[in-house]
Write a protein that holds these residues in place. Structure first.
Motif, PDB file in Angstrom:
ATOM      1  N   LEU A  98      -5.587   3.240  -6.856  1.00 31.95           N
ATOM      2  CA  LEU A  98      -4.352   2.683  -6.983  1.00 31.95           C
ATOM      3  C   LEU A  98      -4.392   1.181  -7.279  1.00 31.95           C
ATOM      4  O   LEU A  98      -3.657   0.751  -7.807  1.00 31.95           O
ATOM      5  N   GLU A  99      -5.456   0.647  -6.824  1.00 33.48           N
ATOM      6  CA  GLU A  99      -5.418  -0.828  -6.969  1.00 33.48           C
ATOM      7  C   GLU A  99      -5.802  -1.321  -8.267  1.00 33.48           C
ATOM      8  O   GLU A  99      -5.278  -2.044  -8.942  1.00 33.48           O
ATOM      9  N   SER A 100      -6.724  -0.131  -8.961  1.00 34.33           N
ATOM     10  CA  SER A 100      -7.024  -0.626 -10.387  1.00 34.33           C
ATOM     11  C   SER A 100      -5.872  -0.359 -11.275  1.00 34.33           C
ATOM     12  O   SER A 100      -5.712  -0.834 -12.351  1.00 34.33           O
ATOM     13  N   ARG A 101      -4.983   0.712 -10.952  1.00 30.19           N
ATOM     14  CA  ARG A 101      -3.841   1.081 -11.797  1.00 30.19           C
ATOM     15  C   ARG A 101      -2.768  -0.251 -11.455  1.00 30.19           C
ATOM     16  O   ARG A 101      -2.196  -0.546 -12.424  1.00 30.19           O
ATOM     17  N   ALA A 102      -2.618  -0.540 -10.149  1.00 30.07           N
ATOM     18  CA  ALA A 102      -1.656  -1.522  -9.986  1.00 30.07           C
ATOM     19  C   ALA A 102      -1.815  -2.724 -10.806  1.00 30.07           C
ATOM     20  O   ALA A 102      -1.074  -3.480 -11.470  1.00 30.07           O
ATOM     21  N   ALA A 103      -2.938  -3.055 -11.115  1.00 32.21           N
ATOM     22  CA  ALA A 103      -3.567  -4.359 -11.738  1.00 32.21           C
ATOM     23  C   ALA A 103      -2.970  -4.319 -12.958  1.00 32.21           C
ATOM     24  O   ALA A 103      -2.890  -5.408 -13.779  1.00 32.21           O
ATOM     25  N   LEU A 104      -2.890  -3.094 -13.795  1.00 35.12           N
ATOM     26  CA  LEU A 104      -2.557  -2.983 -15.069  1.00 35.12           C
ATOM     27  C   LEU A 104      -1.078  -3.438 -15.200  1.00 35.12           C
ATOM     28  O   LEU A 104      -0.750  -3.821 -16.327  1.00 35.12           O
ATOM     29  N   TYR A 105      -0.191  -3.387 -14.073  1.00 38.23           N
ATOM     30  CA  TYR A 105       1.025  -3.877 -14.087  1.00 38.23           C
ATOM     31  C   TYR A 105       1.486  -5.271 -13.295  1.00 38.23           C
ATOM     32  O   TYR A 105       2.267  -5.765 -13.326  1.00 38.23           O
ATOM     33  N   GLY A 106       0.142  -5.761 -13.120  1.00 37.70           N
ATOM     34  CA  GLY A 106       0.147  -7.541 -12.811  1.00 37.70           C
ATOM     35  C   GLY A 106       0.408  -7.300 -11.304  1.00 37.70           C
ATOM     36  O   GLY A 106       1.123  -8.379 -10.709  1.00 37.70           O
ATOM     37  N   ILE A 107       0.107  -6.278 -10.520  1.00 37.44           N
ATOM     38  CA  ILE A 107       0.751  -6.131  -9.109  1.00 37.44           C
ATOM     39  C   ILE A 107      -0.755  -6.236  -8.427  1.00 37.44           C
ATOM     40  O   ILE A 107      -1.678  -5.660  -8.288  1.00 37.44           O
ATOM     41  N   TYR A 108      -0.841  -7.536  -7.399  1.00 45.31           N
ATOM     42  CA  TYR A 108      -2.239  -7.790  -6.878  1.00 45.31           C
ATOM     43  C   TYR A 108      -1.708  -8.225  -5.515  1.00 45.31           C
ATOM     44  O   TYR A 108      -0.536  -8.477  -5.176  1.00 45.31           O
ATOM     45  N   GLY A 109      -2.823  -8.455  -4.666  1.00 48.06           N
ATOM     46  CA  GLY A 109      -2.662  -9.372  -3.331  1.00 48.06           C
ATOM     47  C   GLY A 109      -1.619  -8.618  -2.470  1.00 48.06           C
ATOM     48  O   GLY A 109      -1.725  -7.355  -2.514  1.00 48.06           O
ATOM     49  N   GLU A 110      -0.831  -9.347  -2.196  1.00 46.92           N
ATOM     50  CA  GLU A 110       0.178  -8.975  -0.843  1.00 46.92           C
ATOM     51  C   GLU A 110       1.326  -8.052  -1.667  1.00 46.92           C
ATOM     52  O   GLU A 110       1.647  -6.999  -0.878  1.00 46.92           O
ATOM     53  N   ALA A 111       1.612  -8.103  -2.950  1.00 46.91           N
ATOM     54  CA  ALA A 111       2.539  -7.394  -3.478  1.00 46.91           C
ATOM     55  C   ALA A 111       1.986  -6.089  -3.563  1.00 46.91           C
ATOM     56  O   ALA A 111       2.749  -4.963  -3.327  1.00 46.91           O
ATOM     57  N   PHE A 112       0.717  -5.755  -3.793  1.00 44.44           N
ATOM     58  CA  PHE A 112      -0.080  -4.735  -3.998  1.00 44.44           C
ATOM     59  C   PHE A 112       0.006  -3.913  -2.604  1.00 44.44           C
ATOM     60  O   PHE A 112       0.328  -2.634  -2.354  1.00 44.44           O
ATOM     61  N   ARG A 113      -0.393  -4.824  -1.569  1.00 43.27           N
ATOM     62  CA  ARG A 113      -0.611  -4.164  -0.086  1.00 43.27           C
ATOM     63  C   ARG A 113       0.650  -3.573   0.569  1.00 43.27           C
ATOM     64  O   ARG A 113       0.793  -2.440   0.895  1.00 43.27           O
ATOM     65  N   THR A 114       1.678  -4.398   0.017  1.00 42.85           N
ATOM     66  CA  THR A 114       3.188  -3.635   0.412  1.00 42.85           C
ATOM     67  C   THR A 114       3.329  -2.475  -0.147  1.00 42.85           C
ATOM     68  O   THR A 114       3.969  -1.686   0.517  1.00 42.85           O
ATOM     69  N   ARG A 115       3.184  -2.455  -1.544  1.00 42.12           N
ATOM     70  CA  ARG A 115       3.522  -1.337  -2.077  1.00 42.12           C
ATOM     71  C   ARG A 115       2.501  -0.200  -1.759  1.00 42.12           C
ATOM     72  O   ARG A 115       3.324   1.022  -1.653  1.00 42.12           O
ATOM     73  N   LEU A 116       1.197  -0.386  -1.659  1.00 40.46           N
ATOM     74  CA  LEU A 116       0.510   0.723  -1.112  1.00 40.46           C
ATOM     75  C   LEU A 116       1.010   1.274   0.221  1.00 40.46           C
ATOM     76  O   LEU A 116       1.150   2.451   0.410  1.00 40.46           O
ATOM     77  N   SER A 117       1.254   0.620   0.962  1.00 36.47           N
ATOM     78  CA  SER A 117       1.747   0.880   2.294  1.00 36.47           C
ATOM     79  C   SER A 117       3.159   1.781   2.378  1.00 36.47           C
ATOM     80  O   SER A 117       3.280   2.603   2.959  1.00 36.47           O
TER      81      SER A 117
END
Length: 304
Positions: A98-117
């Motif tokens: 999910l982290e590698s996929r999120a990176a394709l949409y420019g979703i990193y760091g805290e934004a990724f952790r929040t969405r993943l949760s």
């Protein structure tokens, strides 16, 4: 409701095979749209064109106000796609996928952790984060597939036979999640399925046959047009059922009588009140509609 997908006069051929022929339909914002057909009917070809993965011969595709010819990237941001076959990396764990996929949409760091949760709570995979995807069950993997499609908060979720091969409990869990997303986020769902009970819950249905639209409408409209009604009568001898002059079949503890429509059922009830002491009237099913329209049965992925 406004159209969020508009397909106009779409055509696609592969050599001599006309996979899609003059296809036009609309999908309303926030609705569950069922796109039905046997394998080879043109469903996957249409979806691949919509996603910008396949060129078309002619016709137009407008999704979320974006024209495919002018803004394919804008369309891709509107779409989340769950393919029939998982596209996850089986060697990586859930979080890594999910982290590698999120990176394709420019979703990193805290934004990724929040969405993943958020997605982990919604789809109940909080305890699977470190599990290698290749070691997950089919139902667990499907939940991660859906999470992958939802990472960038798309307005449209395309589900290509999302519950094929899943057990009933997992299917129920997934549909509860999808129902919540439609209710709370006004998500539009574009569904292909071989399970007619899923299509029966759709707001609108298009049935493809040979690359063309063979029928379309709400489930109720299609049932009224292509199937009759059934009266199940309990506690009556067969000789009385014969008096009705209608086709019937014996079932456990009852007889199921076929009638053209509800008006015909009402006429029989009025004419033979002594027979109709314990009964129920039901509409035909989407399986009956599909068979009437295409001459084929569509059940669990098998064509008959």
């Amino acid at each position: 409701m406004e159209n969020i997908i508009a397909i106009n006069h779409l055509n696609k051929s592969f050599d001599e095979v006309r996979a899609v022929q003059d296809l036009s339909f609309r999908v309303k914002k926030g609705e569950l749209f069922a796109f039905l057909g046997v394998n080879g009917a043109g469903k996957s070809t249409t979806i691949n064109i919509m996603c910008g993965q396949l060129s078309r011969d002619s016709g137009s595709v407008i999704i979320g106000g974006n024209d495919l010819d002018r803004n394919v990237d804008g369309i891709k941001r509107e779409l989340g796609v769950v393919f029939q076959n998982s596209v996850l990396d089986m060697a990586l764990n859930v979080r890594e996928n999910l982290e590698s996929r999120a990176a394709l949409y420019g979703i990193y760091g805290e934004a990724f952790r929040t969405r993943l949760s958020e997605l982990a709570r919604l789809l109940d995979f909080e305890d699977l984060m470190k599990r290698t995807v290749g070691k997950l069950s089919g139902g667990q993997r499907r939940r991660i597939d859906i999470a992958r499609a939802l990472l960038h908060r798309p307005r449209i979720l395309i589900l290509d036979e999302p519950t094929t091969g899943l057990d009933p409990q997992t299917r129920n869990i997934l549909w509860n999640v999808i129902s919540d997303l439609r209710k709370n986020e006004n998500l539009t769902v574009f569904l292909t399925t071989h399970y007619m009970e899923e299509a029966a819950d759709a707001d609108y249905v298009v049935i493809l046959d040979g690359g063309k639209i063979a029928a379309e409408g709400t489930p109720l409209e299609l049932k009224n047009q292509y199937t009759g009604d059934y009266i199940t009568i309990y506690g009556v001898e067969e000789e009385k059922i014969r008096l009705l002059g209608a086709d019937y079949v014996p079932i456990r503890d009852a007889f199921r009588v076929s009638v053209p429509d509800t008006a015909a059922a009402t006429e029989l009830i009025i004419r033979y009140p002594d027979i109709f002491r314990d009964y129920e009237i039901t509409k035909g099913k989407m399986d009956d509609v599909f068979l009437a329209v295409t001459g084929k049965k569509l059940t669990g992925g098998a064509v008959k």
